[in-house]
Design a protein around this motif. Structure first.
Motif, PDB file in Angstrom:
ATOM      1  N   ARG A 392       0.832  -1.200   0.000  1.00 51.09           N
ATOM      2  CA  ARG A 392       0.000   0.000   0.000  1.00 51.09           C
ATOM      3  C   ARG A 392       0.870   1.253   0.000  1.00 51.09           C
ATOM      4  O   ARG A 392       0.606   2.209  -0.742  1.00 51.09           O
ATOM      5  CB  ARG A 392      -0.923  -0.010   1.235  1.00 51.09           C
ATOM      6  CG  ARG A 392      -1.769   1.256   1.361  1.00 51.09           C
ATOM      7  CD  ARG A 392      -2.634   1.205   2.606  1.00 51.09           C
ATOM      8  NE  ARG A 392      -1.844   1.042   3.808  1.00 51.09           N
ATOM      9  CZ  ARG A 392      -1.187   2.037   4.410  1.00 51.09           C
ATOM     10  NH1 ARG A 392      -1.215   3.255   3.912  1.00 51.09           N
ATOM     11  NH2 ARG A 392      -0.510   1.804   5.519  1.00 51.09           N
ATOM     12  N   MET A 393       1.927   1.240   0.811  1.00 50.38           N
ATOM     13  CA  MET A 393       2.837   2.387   0.845  1.00 50.38           C
ATOM     14  C   MET A 393       3.557   2.563  -0.492  1.00 50.38           C
ATOM     15  O   MET A 393       3.737   3.681  -0.978  1.00 50.38           O
ATOM     16  CB  MET A 393       3.866   2.211   1.965  1.00 50.38           C
ATOM     17  CG  MET A 393       3.284   2.182   3.359  1.00 50.38           C
ATOM     18  SD  MET A 393       4.564   1.795   4.579  1.00 50.38           S
ATOM     19  CE  MET A 393       3.569   1.656   6.069  1.00 50.38           C
ATOM     20  N   VAL A 394       3.972   1.447  -1.092  1.00 48.79           N
ATOM     21  CA  VAL A 394       4.647   1.505  -2.393  1.00 48.79           C
ATOM     22  C   VAL A 394       3.729   2.142  -3.425  1.00 48.79           C
ATOM     23  O   VAL A 394       4.135   3.036  -4.195  1.00 48.79           O
ATOM     24  CB  VAL A 394       5.071   0.091  -2.838  1.00 48.79           C
ATOM     25  CG1 VAL A 394       5.599   0.111  -4.272  1.00 48.79           C
ATOM     26  CG2 VAL A 394       6.128  -0.478  -1.892  1.00 48.79           C
ATOM     27  N   ALA A 395       2.469   1.694  -3.475  1.00 49.96           N
ATOM     28  CA  ALA A 395       1.516   2.223  -4.456  1.00 49.96           C
ATOM     29  C   ALA A 395       1.259   3.707  -4.219  1.00 49.96           C
ATOM     30  O   ALA A 395       1.151   4.487  -5.182  1.00 49.96           O
ATOM     31  CB  ALA A 395       0.211   1.440  -4.385  1.00 49.96           C
ATOM     32  N   GLU A 396       1.148   4.114  -2.963  1.00 50.10           N
ATOM     33  CA  GLU A 396       0.898   5.533  -2.674  1.00 50.10           C
ATOM     34  C   GLU A 396       2.040   6.406  -3.180  1.00 50.10           C
ATOM     35  O   GLU A 396       1.821   7.484  -3.757  1.00 50.10           O
ATOM     36  CB  GLU A 396       0.710   5.726  -1.168  1.00 50.10           C
ATOM     37  CG  GLU A 396      -0.635   5.199  -0.665  1.00 50.10           C
ATOM     38  CD  GLU A 396      -0.676   5.087   0.839  1.00 50.10           C
ATOM     39  OE1 GLU A 396       0.368   5.307   1.494  1.00 50.10           O
ATOM     40  OE2 GLU A 396      -1.759   4.786   1.371  1.00 50.10           O
ATOM     41  N   LYS A 397       3.261   5.944  -2.985  1.00 47.05           N
ATOM     42  CA  LYS A 397       4.416   6.715  -3.470  1.00 47.05           C
ATOM     43  C   LYS A 397       4.455   6.724  -4.995  1.00 47.05           C
ATOM     44  O   LYS A 397       4.809   7.742  -5.615  1.00 47.05           O
ATOM     45  CB  LYS A 397       5.707   6.125  -2.902  1.00 47.05           C
ATOM     46  CG  LYS A 397       5.853   6.300  -1.399  1.00 47.05           C
ATOM     47  CD  LYS A 397       7.135   5.656  -0.885  1.00 47.05           C
ATOM     48  CE  LYS A 397       7.271   5.846   0.617  1.00 47.05           C
ATOM     49  NZ  LYS A 397       8.503   5.198   1.151  1.00 47.05           N
ATOM     50  N   MET A 398       4.094   5.595  -5.618  1.00 49.31           N
ATOM     51  CA  MET A 398       4.093   5.532  -7.083  1.00 49.31           C
ATOM     52  C   MET A 398       3.026   6.463  -7.654  1.00 49.31           C
ATOM     53  O   MET A 398       3.256   7.129  -8.685  1.00 49.31           O
ATOM     54  CB  MET A 398       3.842   4.095  -7.538  1.00 49.31           C
ATOM     55  CG  MET A 398       4.184   3.840  -8.984  1.00 49.31           C
ATOM     56  SD  MET A 398       5.967   3.886  -9.312  1.00 49.31           S
ATOM     57  CE  MET A 398       6.488   2.339  -8.554  1.00 49.31           C
ATOM     58  N   ILE A 399       1.886   6.540  -7.005  1.00 55.29           N
ATOM     59  CA  ILE A 399       0.812   7.418  -7.476  1.00 55.29           C
ATOM     60  C   ILE A 399       1.261   8.875  -7.420  1.00 55.29           C
ATOM     61  O   ILE A 399       0.928   9.673  -8.305  1.00 55.29           O
ATOM     62  CB  ILE A 399      -0.467   7.189  -6.650  1.00 55.29           C
ATOM     63  CG1 ILE A 399      -1.070   5.819  -6.999  1.00 55.29           C
ATOM     64  CG2 ILE A 399      -1.493   8.288  -6.905  1.00 55.29           C
ATOM     65  CD1 ILE A 399      -2.178   5.378  -6.071  1.00 55.29           C
ATOM     66  N   VAL A 400       2.007   9.237  -6.387  1.00 58.78           N
ATOM     67  CA  VAL A 400       2.550  10.599  -6.301  1.00 58.78           C
ATOM     68  C   VAL A 400       3.421  10.882  -7.519  1.00 58.78           C
ATOM     69  O   VAL A 400       3.337  11.962  -8.137  1.00 58.78           O
ATOM     70  CB  VAL A 400       3.346  10.793  -4.997  1.00 58.78           C
ATOM     71  CG1 VAL A 400       4.112  12.124  -5.025  1.00 58.78           C
ATOM     72  CG2 VAL A 400       2.419  10.758  -3.795  1.00 58.78           C
ATOM     73  N   VAL A 401       4.261   9.909  -7.902  1.00 64.46           N
ATOM     74  CA  VAL A 401       5.120  10.075  -9.083  1.00 64.46           C
ATOM     75  C   VAL A 401       4.271  10.241 -10.338  1.00 64.46           C
ATOM     76  O   VAL A 401       4.513  11.126 -11.170  1.00 64.46           O
ATOM     77  CB  VAL A 401       6.079   8.872  -9.223  1.00 64.46           C
ATOM     78  CG1 VAL A 401       6.812   8.919 -10.566  1.00 64.46           C
ATOM     79  CG2 VAL A 401       7.084   8.853  -8.084  1.00 64.46           C
ATOM     80  N   PHE A 402       3.253   9.382 -10.508  1.00 63.45           N
ATOM     81  CA  PHE A 402       2.376   9.494 -11.673  1.00 63.45           C
ATOM     82  C   PHE A 402       1.741  10.884 -11.750  1.00 63.45           C
ATOM     83  O   PHE A 402       1.686  11.507 -12.813  1.00 63.45           O
ATOM     84  CB  PHE A 402       1.272   8.435 -11.624  1.00 63.45           C
ATOM     85  CG  PHE A 402       1.751   7.009 -11.765  1.00 63.45           C
ATOM     86  CD1 PHE A 402       3.011   6.722 -12.249  1.00 63.45           C
ATOM     87  CD2 PHE A 402       0.922   5.952 -11.411  1.00 63.45           C
ATOM     88  CE1 PHE A 402       3.446   5.414 -12.392  1.00 63.45           C
ATOM     89  CE2 PHE A 402       1.339   4.641 -11.543  1.00 63.45           C
ATOM     90  CZ  PHE A 402       2.606   4.373 -12.031  1.00 63.45           C
ATOM     91  N   ARG A 403       1.244  11.345 -10.623  1.00 62.19           N
ATOM     92  CA  ARG A 403       0.559  12.646 -10.606  1.00 62.19           C
ATOM     93  C   ARG A 403       1.522  13.786 -10.912  1.00 62.19           C
ATOM     94  O   ARG A 403       1.153  14.760 -11.586  1.00 62.19           O
ATOM     95  CB  ARG A 403      -0.123  12.848  -9.261  1.00 62.19           C
ATOM     96  CG  ARG A 403      -1.381  11.983  -9.100  1.00 62.19           C
ATOM     97  CD  ARG A 403      -1.973  12.092  -7.728  1.00 62.19           C
ATOM     98  NE  ARG A 403      -3.238  11.345  -7.671  1.00 62.19           N
ATOM     99  CZ  ARG A 403      -3.784  10.887  -6.549  1.00 62.19           C
ATOM    100  NH1 ARG A 403      -3.180  11.103  -5.397  1.00 62.19           N
ATOM    101  NH2 ARG A 403      -4.933  10.233  -6.574  1.00 62.19           N
ATOM    102  N   GLU A 404       2.732  13.680 -10.434  1.00 65.97           N
ATOM    103  CA  GLU A 404       3.725  14.712 -10.736  1.00 65.97           C
ATOM    104  C   GLU A 404       4.027  14.766 -12.231  1.00 65.97           C
ATOM    105  O   GLU A 404       4.162  15.842 -12.815  1.00 65.97           O
ATOM    106  CB  GLU A 404       5.002  14.453  -9.936  1.00 65.97           C
ATOM    107  CG  GLU A 404       4.859  14.715  -8.446  1.00 65.97           C
ATOM    108  CD  GLU A 404       6.086  14.303  -7.650  1.00 65.97           C
ATOM    109  OE1 GLU A 404       6.160  14.626  -6.465  1.00 65.97           O
ATOM    110  OE2 GLU A 404       6.979  13.638  -8.230  1.00 65.97           O
ATOM    111  N   ILE A 405       4.122  13.590 -12.848  1.00 69.02           N
ATOM    112  CA  ILE A 405       4.374  13.536 -14.295  1.00 69.02           C
ATOM    113  C   ILE A 405       3.225  14.170 -15.065  1.00 69.02           C
ATOM    114  O   ILE A 405       3.424  14.997 -15.960  1.00 69.02           O
ATOM    115  CB  ILE A 405       4.578  12.078 -14.751  1.00 69.02           C
ATOM    116  CG1 ILE A 405       5.889  11.521 -14.200  1.00 69.02           C
ATOM    117  CG2 ILE A 405       4.557  11.979 -16.270  1.00 69.02           C
ATOM    118  CD1 ILE A 405       6.066  10.044 -14.453  1.00 69.02           C
TER     119      ILE A 405
END
Length: 623
Positions: A392-405
Motif C-alpha cells: 500500500r505504501m509503495v503504491a501511494e508513493k508511485m501514485i505521487v510520481v504518476f501525478r507529478e508527471i
C-alpha cells in the motif's frame, strides 16, 4: 473517470509460478503493484509476453486488473537473456492492441530494460509518458558476473537511452539510486526512491510448532531457510558451504525452496550443482531441496525457520527478506544492494559479506546461541515491515510520481492533479488514523495512567524532542502546565526540556549537542519522575543520551515514536509507535496522541465523577 495505467513486464508475469529461473521478485512486484493501483482507483493493464499457446489474449486477473498476453517470438518459454530480438514484435503487438481496443493510457510503467525499450518507443509514437523500474542494472550485473553475464552488449546503451528518455526513474534502494547516477549519469531530480513491499495479509507470523507440523518437519532442532530462484548469483552455494562450519548449531537443517517444481521432471542445473556440492561437503543429510512451492505456502516455511538466509553476490532489492521479516523470522543477508537497506544489522538480523561462508557461519552461530536476541529481532522485523515496506505504501508513493508527471506534462490539468493530491492526503491520513485507532488504544491508555500516577504522587514529567518534535514537546507541556479542556484546575509539573538559543549554543559549544537533553535530565530528574521523548525516527543521538541518563536516575521512560521505533524503542519502558513510514503522517498522529494524553490525564486527575481514577487537586504537587 478512472485513469488507465499500462504496466509492461516482458518476461515476468504475475501469473507465473514463483521460484523458477526467471520467476521471482519482479513477478511479485508487478502483480502486487497492479492490485494496489487498482484499489486506488486506476484501471491497470499488465503487458507480458505470451509463453503458452492455450492462454487467452486478455485475462481479467483481479478487479480492474487485466493481464494482456503479447505475441513476440515463438509461443514458448525463452530465457530472458535471449528476448531482446523479439522486442520490436512486442512493441508492434502492443500498439495493435491499444489501437484495436481504442485505449488511452495516462502513464506507462516499464519493468526491466527491455520493457523500458518498448515504453520509450511508445512515448516517441504516442506521446505517453513513462516511468521505469529497472530491477537490475546492466553495468552492475556485469561488474559482478563478468563473462558469466549473458545479456547482449546492447543492454548498456539501451539503459543509458532509457535513463535519458524516461519521465521518472524508480530506484528501489539508496544503492540503486547511486548506481543510476554514477553509471548512467541519471539526473538526481528524476529519481524517486520507492522500495519494494510485502503483502502483510499473505505473510504474517505463524506459530513455529504449527508451521513445522504443517510442513511435516521435526518439532525441535534449528532450521535454516533459503528461498528464491535457483541461479548462481543468488549465492545459495555460500549457504551450503557455511553448513559444515557451524559450531553452536551443528545439527541445523537447511531447507532450500525454489527451482524445479516438486512434480516436474529433471532438476535445474543449479540444483544439481548444489546437490553435488552438498555431497562433496558431507552435508547432504542436513539439506532438503523442497522445489517450487505455491505462494500461499511460503509463510509456513518462513515461520518454521529460526533464520532466513539470503547471500547473493548482488541484489537490486530482494523481496524475500521482507517476506521473512513479515513472518517474524530474522534475516541474515549479504550486505549488498537492497538487502543492506531492508535488513537493519543487529536489529532485524545480521548483514555479512557475500561469498564468505565463514562469516555467514559465524553470524548463524551468534544468533542461534542467543534466543532472547532472536526473539527481539523477530519483533523488530515485523514492526519494520509494517512501518516502511507494505505494498500500500509503495503504491501511494508511485501514485505521487504518476501525478507529478501528469501535472508537469499537462499544465491545464494541474489544478485537478493538485486537488487529487489534497484528496489523497486526506484519504491517506484517514487510513492511518483508522490503523492507529486499533494499534495505539492500549499504549496510549497505559501512558496516560503512568503519567497520571506519577503526577498524583508528586512526581513530574520531563518532555523532549527535536525540530517539530521540540514544538510538540513545548505544546504538550503548555497544555498540562496551563490547561487543556478544563479551565479551572491547578497547573501540572510537566516541563519541556529547554531548547532556547542561549542554552543550545552554550552547550553545543562547551559540551556537545548530543548531551543537550541528557544534562537537563541529570540536573532535574529524580526517582519516580517520567521522561517523555517525542521523535519521528527514534534515532536522534541526543534523545538516546537522554534516555540513558534517565535510566541511570531510575526514571520511567515513555517514548512517542514513528516508523519502526528506531533505537529509542529499546530504551523505553513504554513505547507508543505510530505505525506508518510517512514522517508527515507520524507528526500529525503524534499531535493527536498528545491531545489524547492531555484529555486522559485531565479526566484521571480532575474527574468530578467520584470514580477511583479521580484525585483531589490538593494531592497534586504543583510548582
Amino acid at each position: 473517470m478512472r485513469k488507465r495505467i499500462a504496466i509492461i513486464s516482458e518476461h515476468a508475469s504475475p501469473l507465473a509460478i514463483l521460484g523458477g529461473v526467471d520467476a521471482g521478485g519482479q513477478n511479485v512486484y508487478v502483480g502486487e503493484l497492479a492490485q494496489q493501483l487498482a484499489r486506488k482507483g486506476f484501471e491497470v493493464d499488465v503487458f507480458t509476453r505470451r509463453e503458452h499457446p492455450g492462454i487467452p489474449r486478455c485475462v481479467k486477473w483481479r478487479d480492474n486488473v487485466r493481464i494482456v498476453h503479447v505475441d513476440a517470438g515463438p509461443v514458448e518459454y525463452i530465457e530472458k537473456e535471449r528476448l531482446l530480438p523479439f522486442m520490436p514484435a512486442f512493441r508492434d503487438d502492443m500498439l495493435l492492441f491499444i489501437e484495436t481496443e481504442q485505449l488511452s493510457y495516462a502513464v506507462v510503467h516499464a519493468n526491466f530494460f527491455m520493457s523500458a525499450l518498448v515504453a520509450m518507443e511508445l512515448k516517441a509514437r504516442l506521446g505517453i509518458p513513462f516511468v521505469v523500474t529497472f530491477h537490475a542494472l546492466g553495468y552492475v550485473r556485469r561488474m559482478h558476473q563478468g563473462a558469466r553475464d549473458r545479456f547482449p552488449e546492447a543492454r548498456l546503451q539501451i539503459e543509458t537511452d532509457v535513463v535519458a528518455s524516461a519521465d521518472r526513474i524508480i530506484a528501489e534502494c539508496p544503492q540503486d539510486r547511486d548506481d543510476l547516477v554514477h553509471f548512467y549519469n541519471a539526473a538526481p531530480e528524476k529519481i524517486a526512491l520507492i522500495p519494494c513491499g510485502v503483502d502483510t495479509e499473505a505473510f504474517y507470523p505463524v506459530d513455529r510448532q504449527l508451521a513445522r507440523m504443517r510442513l511435516q518437519l521435526p518439532a525441535t532442532g534449528p532450521v535454516l531457510l533459503q528461498l528464491g530462484r535457483m541461479v548462481p548469483r543468488k549465492g545459495v552455494d555460500n549457504v551450503v558451504r557455511a553448513l559444515p562450519l557451524l559450531k553452536s548449531s551443528p545439527d541445523a537443517h537447511l531447507l532450500i525452496v525454489g527451482g524445479a517444481t516438486e512434480t516436474c521432471g529433471e532438476p535445474e542445473a543449479e540444483v544439481v550443482r548444489l546437490q553435488q556440492l552438498a555431497a562433496d561437503l558431507g552435508v547432504s543429510d542436513r539439506i532438503t531441496f523442497m522445489g517450487q512451492k505455491k505462494r500461499d505456502e511460503l509463510k509456513y516455511f518462513y515461520s518454521a525457520a529460526d533464520l532466513f538466509i539470503t547471500t547473493p553476490w548482488y541484489e537490486p532489492f530482494g523481496i524475500t527478506p521482507l517476506e521473512a521479516m513479515a513472518c517474524a523470522t530474522p534475516v541474515i543477508g549479504a550486505a549488498v544492494g537492497g538487502i543492506k537497506y531492508s535488513v537493519r544489522d543487529g536489529k532485524t538480523g545480521r548483514l555479512v559479506p557475500p561469498n564468505d561462508p565463514a562469516a555467514l557461519a559465524e553470524a548463524v552461530d551468534e544468533l542461534m546461541s542467543q534466543p532472547a536476541l532472536l526473539a527481539a529481532m523477530a519483533g523488530n522485523a515485523v514492526r519494520r515491515v509494517k512501518a516502511a515496506f507494505t505494498w500500500r505504501m509503495v503504491a501511494e508513493k508511485m501514485i505521487v510520481v504518476f501525478r507529478e508527471i501528469l501535472a508537469a506534462r499537462q499544465p491545464e490539468q494541474r489544478q485537478t492533479a493538485d486537488l487529487d493530491f489534497i484528496d489523497g492526503a486526506f484519504s491517506h491520513l484517514a487510513e492511518v488514523v483508522e490503523q492507529c485507532s486499533r494499534h495505539l488504544r492500549k499504549p496510549l491508555l497505559e501512558a496516560a495512567e503512568q503519567m497520571s500516577d506519577c503526577l498524583s504522587k508528586g512526581g513530574k514529567v520531563l518532555v523532549c524532542g527535536n525540530g517539530g518534535s521540540a514544538a510538540e514537546s513545548q505544546h504538550f507541556a503548555a497544555e498540562l502546565m496551563g490547561r487543556f479542556e478544563l479551565a479551572h484546575r491547578p497547573g501540572l509539573p510537566v516541563v519541556s526540556l529547554t531548547a532556547d538559543t542561549a542554552l543550545l549554543t552554550a552547550w553545543s559549544n562547551d559540551i556537545g549537542f548530543d548531551d543537550v537533553f541528557a544534562r537537563q535530565v541529570q540536573a532535574l530528574a529524580t526517582k519516580g519522575d517520567i521522561l517523555f521523548c517525542i521523535s519521528t525516527s527514534g534515532s536522534s543521538p541526543n534523545i538516546l543520551r537522554a534516555l540513558e541518563a534517565a535510566k541511570e536516575k531510575q526514571v520511567f521512560c515513555i517514548n512517542l515514536l514513528g516508523k519502526d521505533g528506531g533505537d529509542a524503542a529499546a530504551y523505553g519502558h513504554l513505547n507508543v509507535i505510530v505505525p506508518t513510514g510517512s514522517t508527515v503522517r507520524i507528526q500529525e498522529l503524534q499531535l493527536h496522541a498528545l491531545h489524547t494524553l492531555c484529555g486522559l490525564i485531565e479526566r484521571k486527575l480532575f474527574s468530578n465523577s467520584g470514580s477511583e481514577t479521580g484525585v483531589e487537586s490538593d494531592k497534586i504537587a504543583v510548582a
